[in-house]
Design an enzyme around this catalytic site. Structure first.
Site, short mmCIF file in Angstrom:
data_model
loop_
_atom_site.label_atom_id
_atom_site.label_comp_id
_atom_site.label_asym_id
_atom_site.label_seq_id
_atom_site.Cartn_x
_atom_site.Cartn_y
_atom_site.Cartn_z
N TYR A 25 -7.17 19.70 -23.89
CA TYR A 25 -7.27 19.03 -25.19
C TYR A 25 -7.50 17.53 -25.01
O TYR A 25 -8.45 16.96 -25.57
CB TYR A 25 -5.99 19.28 -25.99
N GLY A 72 -8.56 24.39 -41.80
CA GLY A 72 -7.33 24.05 -41.10
C GLY A 72 -6.39 23.22 -41.94
O GLY A 72 -6.66 22.93 -43.12
#
Length: 321
Positions: free
Chosen positions: A153, A20
């Site tokens: 999240y 990422g």
């Protein structure tokens, strides 16, 4: 157990989410410190391109694996960065996001327990929700909405923090919890929906800069190399130091100020367009980093203008390729 052929006396370090944006920068920094690095990623939001320049290093190995599923790797340290981190990505499949945060954290901690490894958990400033005070210190418990579109999240990361501390108390697993504030830089996903990447891509194409709300909401932007430096310093602290620890840039600015800076630095003809503010989007986000300053001697070094220029150059090259 996978056979990962990384011989040597240096520490063997696992970076989950290593393909990422932040993870790829962390892998590079750890290799430059002479450590053996295993990058684990399933490329849900990461990219093999982010780590392609590291593949020739004999101390670097890549495993394609989803941390929702258990794994068995004998390592000394684990940096857990595996989780969709931008609203469009984590809201796309909220159940998947929760599984990554919770089941993934359990798998990381179980592996660490098995081999006596140290764990750094990449948590988030989103655990503070839409804060009622600013700047936010680590002692602030937050103003959160468990039923909102961001909850998958926010709450997933809050549970992950709790798991870290319970494994520390119950099994003596060494943990470090970092709460990351807005971070930007090269290798950001062009479709991550974050304000810096959105503004730069729109400006490069001379499209309207879309601001959600009236632009008065604030953020504080930390360049990725500064964040990675903070990670590594925190991982090296003594065992009893567990956090949580804020890492971010305390220079608060409005979204409109950021838009103006991007337009100027790209020499863009873009205008500004205002759209409705999303549900639960925080009106203020700024870290109190006094703990990091005192503990690590850490403060951000890259000024916004330089960081934005580097990020503009990256996206300019991406658009040409």
């Amino acid at each position: 157990m996978w056979e990962v052929l990384l011989s040597g006396k240096q520490k063997k370090v696992l970076v989950t989410g290593g393909g990422g944006f932040v993870g790829s920068h962390l892998c590079k920094a750890l290799l430059e410190k002479g450590q053996r690095v295993i990058c684990m990623d399933n490329y849900y939001t990461g990219s093999e391109k982010n780590i392609s320049h590291l593949l020739s290093d004999e101390n670097f190995k890549v495993i394609n694996h989803n941390i929702i599923d258990s794994f068995d790797l004998e390592v000394d340290e684990i940096y857990n960065l595996a989780c969709p981190a931008s609203p469009p990505h984590y809201q796309k499949d909220p159940i998947y996001t929760l599984k990554t945060s919770v089941w993934g954290m359990l798998n990381v901690l179980e592996n660490a327990r098995r081999y006596g490894a140290k764990v750094l958990q990449a948590s988030t400033s989103e655990v503070y929700g839409d804060p009622t005070l600013s700047p936010q210190s680590e002692s602030y418990r937050g103003n959160v909405n468990t039923m909102g579109p961001r909850a998958c999240y926010d709450e997933g990361k809050r549970v992950a923090e709790t798991l870290c501390y319970d494994y520390n108390k119950s099994y003596d697993v060494e943990v470090k919890v970092v709460r990351i504030f807005n971070t930007y830089g090269p290798q950001m996903h062009p479709e991550d929906g974050r304000v810096v990447s959105n503004f730069i891509l729109q400006a490069l194409q001379n499209k309207p800069i879309t601001i959600y709300g009236d632009g008065s909401q604030t953020r504080a932007f930390c360049y990725v190399s500064d964040l990675v430096d903070g990670f590594i310093r925190f991982m090296d602290t003594e065992r009893k130091v567990t956090g949580p620890l804020n890492l971010g840039n305390p220079r608060e600015m409005t979204i409109k100020q950021l838009a103006d800076a991007v337009i100027e630095l790209t020499n863009s003809a873009s205008t500004v367009e205002y759209l409705p503010l999303p549900v639960d989007d925080p009106l203020q986000r700024c870290p109190d980093i006094s703990f990091a300053e005192n503990l690590l001697g850490w403060t951000p070094q890259v000024i916004l203008e330089d960081g934005i220029k580097n990020t503009i150059e990256y996206f300019s090259n991406v658009s040409k390729s």
